[in-house]
Scaffold this active site. Structure first.
Site, mmCIF file in Angstrom:
data_model
loop_
_atom_site.group_PDB
_atom_site.id
_atom_site.type_symbol
_atom_site.label_atom_id
_atom_site.label_comp_id
_atom_site.label_asym_id
_atom_site.label_seq_id
_atom_site.Cartn_x
_atom_site.Cartn_y
_atom_site.Cartn_z
ATOM 1 N N LYS A 130 0.824 -1.210 0.000
ATOM 2 C CA LYS A 130 0.000 0.000 0.000
ATOM 3 C C LYS A 130 0.860 1.262 0.000
ATOM 4 O O LYS A 130 0.612 2.202 -0.762
ATOM 5 C CB LYS A 130 -0.952 -0.027 1.187
ATOM 6 C CG LYS A 130 -1.969 -1.166 1.074
ATOM 7 C CD LYS A 130 -2.833 -1.278 2.294
ATOM 8 C CE LYS A 130 -3.881 -2.378 2.107
ATOM 9 N NZ LYS A 130 -3.305 -3.727 1.925
ATOM 10 N N LYS A 165 -7.964 1.820 5.733
ATOM 11 C CA LYS A 165 -7.563 0.415 5.673
ATOM 12 C C LYS A 165 -6.225 0.201 6.355
ATOM 13 O O LYS A 165 -5.370 1.098 6.387
ATOM 14 C CB LYS A 165 -7.501 -0.069 4.223
ATOM 15 C CG LYS A 165 -6.631 0.747 3.286
ATOM 16 C CD LYS A 165 -6.781 0.227 1.847
ATOM 17 C CE LYS A 165 -6.039 1.081 0.852
ATOM 18 N NZ LYS A 165 -6.194 0.576 -0.530
ATOM 19 N N ARG A 215 -6.906 -5.302 -11.759
ATOM 20 C CA ARG A 215 -5.602 -5.893 -11.496
ATOM 21 C C ARG A 215 -4.829 -5.934 -12.817
ATOM 22 O O ARG A 215 -5.226 -6.598 -13.763
ATOM 23 C CB ARG A 215 -5.749 -7.285 -10.904
ATOM 24 C CG ARG A 215 -4.477 -8.126 -10.877
ATOM 25 C CD ARG A 215 -3.337 -7.505 -10.065
ATOM 26 N NE ARG A 215 -3.697 -7.167 -8.720
ATOM 27 C CZ ARG A 215 -3.711 -8.022 -7.706
ATOM 28 N NH1 ARG A 215 -3.384 -9.285 -7.903
ATOM 29 N NH2 ARG A 215 -4.035 -7.629 -6.485
ATOM 30 N N ARG A 230 -12.208 -6.386 -10.980
ATOM 31 C CA ARG A 230 -12.908 -7.123 -9.925
ATOM 32 C C ARG A 230 -14.044 -6.241 -9.420
ATOM 33 O O ARG A 230 -13.818 -5.243 -8.732
ATOM 34 C CB ARG A 230 -11.920 -7.499 -8.825
ATOM 35 C CG ARG A 230 -10.839 -8.458 -9.334
ATOM 36 C CD ARG A 230 -9.593 -8.460 -8.494
ATOM 37 N NE ARG A 230 -8.940 -7.160 -8.489
ATOM 38 C CZ ARG A 230 -7.900 -6.848 -7.730
ATOM 39 N NH1 ARG A 230 -7.396 -7.747 -6.900
ATOM 40 N NH2 ARG A 230 -7.363 -5.658 -7.788
ATOM 41 N N ARG A 238 -15.894 -3.340 -1.570
ATOM 42 C CA ARG A 238 -14.655 -4.000 -1.981
ATOM 43 C C ARG A 238 -14.881 -4.875 -3.213
ATOM 44 O O ARG A 238 -15.863 -5.611 -3.291
ATOM 45 C CB ARG A 238 -14.131 -4.869 -0.832
ATOM 46 C CG ARG A 238 -13.907 -4.098 0.452
ATOM 47 C CD ARG A 238 -13.737 -5.049 1.627
ATOM 48 N NE ARG A 238 -14.927 -5.859 1.853
ATOM 49 C CZ ARG A 238 -14.992 -6.884 2.702
ATOM 50 N NH1 ARG A 238 -13.910 -7.218 3.385
ATOM 51 N NH2 ARG A 238 -16.108 -7.559 2.836
ATOM 52 N N ASP A 278 -2.979 -2.386 -8.743
ATOM 53 C CA ASP A 278 -4.413 -2.236 -8.554
ATOM 54 C C ASP A 278 -4.804 -0.817 -8.942
ATOM 55 O O ASP A 278 -4.257 0.159 -8.406
ATOM 56 C CB ASP A 278 -4.806 -2.513 -7.106
ATOM 57 C CG ASP A 278 -4.722 -3.989 -6.758
ATOM 58 O OD1 ASP A 278 -4.545 -4.802 -7.688
ATOM 59 O OD2 ASP A 278 -4.841 -4.326 -5.566
ATOM 60 N N GLU A 286 -2.761 0.335 -5.186
ATOM 61 C CA GLU A 286 -1.815 -0.573 -4.529
ATOM 62 C C GLU A 286 -0.861 -1.143 -5.557
ATOM 63 O O GLU A 286 -1.168 -1.193 -6.758
ATOM 64 C CB GLU A 286 -2.545 -1.729 -3.817
ATOM 65 C CG GLU A 286 -3.385 -1.300 -2.627
ATOM 66 C CD GLU A 286 -3.936 -2.486 -1.843
ATOM 67 O OE1 GLU A 286 -3.415 -3.618 -2.012
ATOM 68 O OE2 GLU A 286 -4.881 -2.285 -1.064
ATOM 69 N N ASN A 288 1.058 -4.716 -5.735
ATOM 70 C CA ASN A 288 1.198 -6.027 -5.109
ATOM 71 C C ASN A 288 2.477 -6.698 -5.579
ATOM 72 O O ASN A 288 2.642 -6.981 -6.772
ATOM 73 C CB ASN A 288 -0.008 -6.898 -5.463
ATOM 74 C CG ASN A 288 -1.284 -6.372 -4.839
ATOM 75 O OD1 ASN A 288 -1.654 -6.766 -3.741
ATOM 76 N ND2 ASN A 288 -1.964 -5.464 -5.532
#
Length: 321
Positions: A130, A165, A215, A230, A238, A278, A286, A288
């Site tokens: 993050k 978060k 993603r 997503r 979410r 993301d 984000e 990842n």
């Protein structure tokens, strides 16, 4: 000479071969004629500074999606010097806890002793998924990282609709959307920061989440040309698949490609060969680096070969060595 690939991962019997990206990568390595050896975190150790592990030679059936009960074979474990493997692929899922960090120390020793480690162990430690995104402020929405309650409340007052978060969450866990008139903002902040003792992230809420949290997979600085959006289920904030989201594969937009171009040079410099960005709407949220997923879904939708692309990128790095 056969390339020997070690994969550090969760217990293989827990995988869903219809969805798991690690299975995709192992299949691609086997298709390239590589030997695949599986390790769990508990199989790794340091002996007088030398990285070692109990490895199981694996076979993964090409038709894994049709044989859920018999899709892999594992030999008996044998002790190995990790530095003598050609490649080690770190695919252990979060949480990014102390045990994860200790595993990166062992992988770093294997790296010093000759193995190529993907992704680079130091970068796995340095690049919080993050916080790392905030190094690219032109790509990000308004964002704040702090444990200071007053600053978090001011951020909420300024932006009215905010996502709070934890920095170590995964799969959408611990994420709260707090609107302007939410009477629970105080208890939410107390809970997430543990009364001001743990740092969290605040982001302006992006209504574009309704169209999906995209993603984008990046392999050695180059994006896969399709993302997996997503999309949150009804009544959800979410989009994570683990939180009930639905995945829809789609081509990258011009903005998506622009974001990748801003981030990619840093990824390559840090030895991050396989990364998942993301993106919600036009904003990076984000990066990842630990165990990016969604390869199977994108492959199924567009007949891509994401595993093959990564194996080719690793082979190129091995040639350069």
């Amino acid at each position: 000479m056969t390339i020997r690939l070690g994969v550090v991962m969760d217990p293989i019997h827990t995988f869903n071969p219809k969805k798991d990206t690690t299975v995709v990568l192992m299949q691609a390595a086997l298709a390239a004629g590589w030997e695949v050896i599986g390790f769990e975190q508990g199989d790794l150790w340091l002996d007088q500074g030398a990285a070692k592990g109990l490895g199981r030679r694996l076979q993964v059936n090409a038709d894994a999606h049709t044989q859920p009960n018999h899709w892999y074979q594992a030999d008996e474990p044998v002790p190995l010097n990790l530095g003598e493997l050609d490649v080690l692929l770190m695919r252990k899922d979060p949480p990014f806890d102390s045990e994860y960090v200790y595993s990166t120390y062992i992988l770093e020793a294997a790296q010093r002793q000759g193995a190529l480690v993907v992704n680079d162990p130091q970068s796995l430690r340095d690049c919080n998924e993050k916080v790392f995104a905030t190094q690219f402020p032109d790509c990000c929405p308004p964002v704040l990282v702090t444990r200071n309650n007053k600053l978090l409340r001011e951020f909420h007052k300024t932006h009215s609709d905010v996502i709070f978060k934890p920095l170590d969450g995964m799969g959408g866990s611990g994420i709260f959307r707090v609107k302007a008139d939410d009477p629970n903002v105080g208890v939410i902040l107390e809970t997430l920061t543990h009364f001001g003792t743990e740092t969290i992230m605040a982001q302006r809420y992006l209504p574009e989440i309704k169209a999906g949290d995209k993603r984008i997979l990046v392999i050695d600085g180059e994006p896969v040309p399709y993302s997996l959006a997503r999309i949150p289920s009804q009544g959800e904030t979410r989009g994570n698949l683990a939180a009930g989201g639905t995945g829809v594969a789609q081509p990258l937009s011009e903005r998506d490609r622009w974001i990748v171009a801003q981030v990619a040079p840093s990824l390559v410099a840090k030895g991050l060969l396989f990364v998942g960005l993301d993106v919600i709407g036009d904003y990076l949220t984000e990066i990842n680096v630990t165990s990016p997923t969604c390869a199977r879904e994108i492959n199924n939708a567009f007949d891509t070969d994401i595993g093959g692309l990564l194996i080719a990128a690793i082979a190129k790095r091995l040639e350069a060595k």
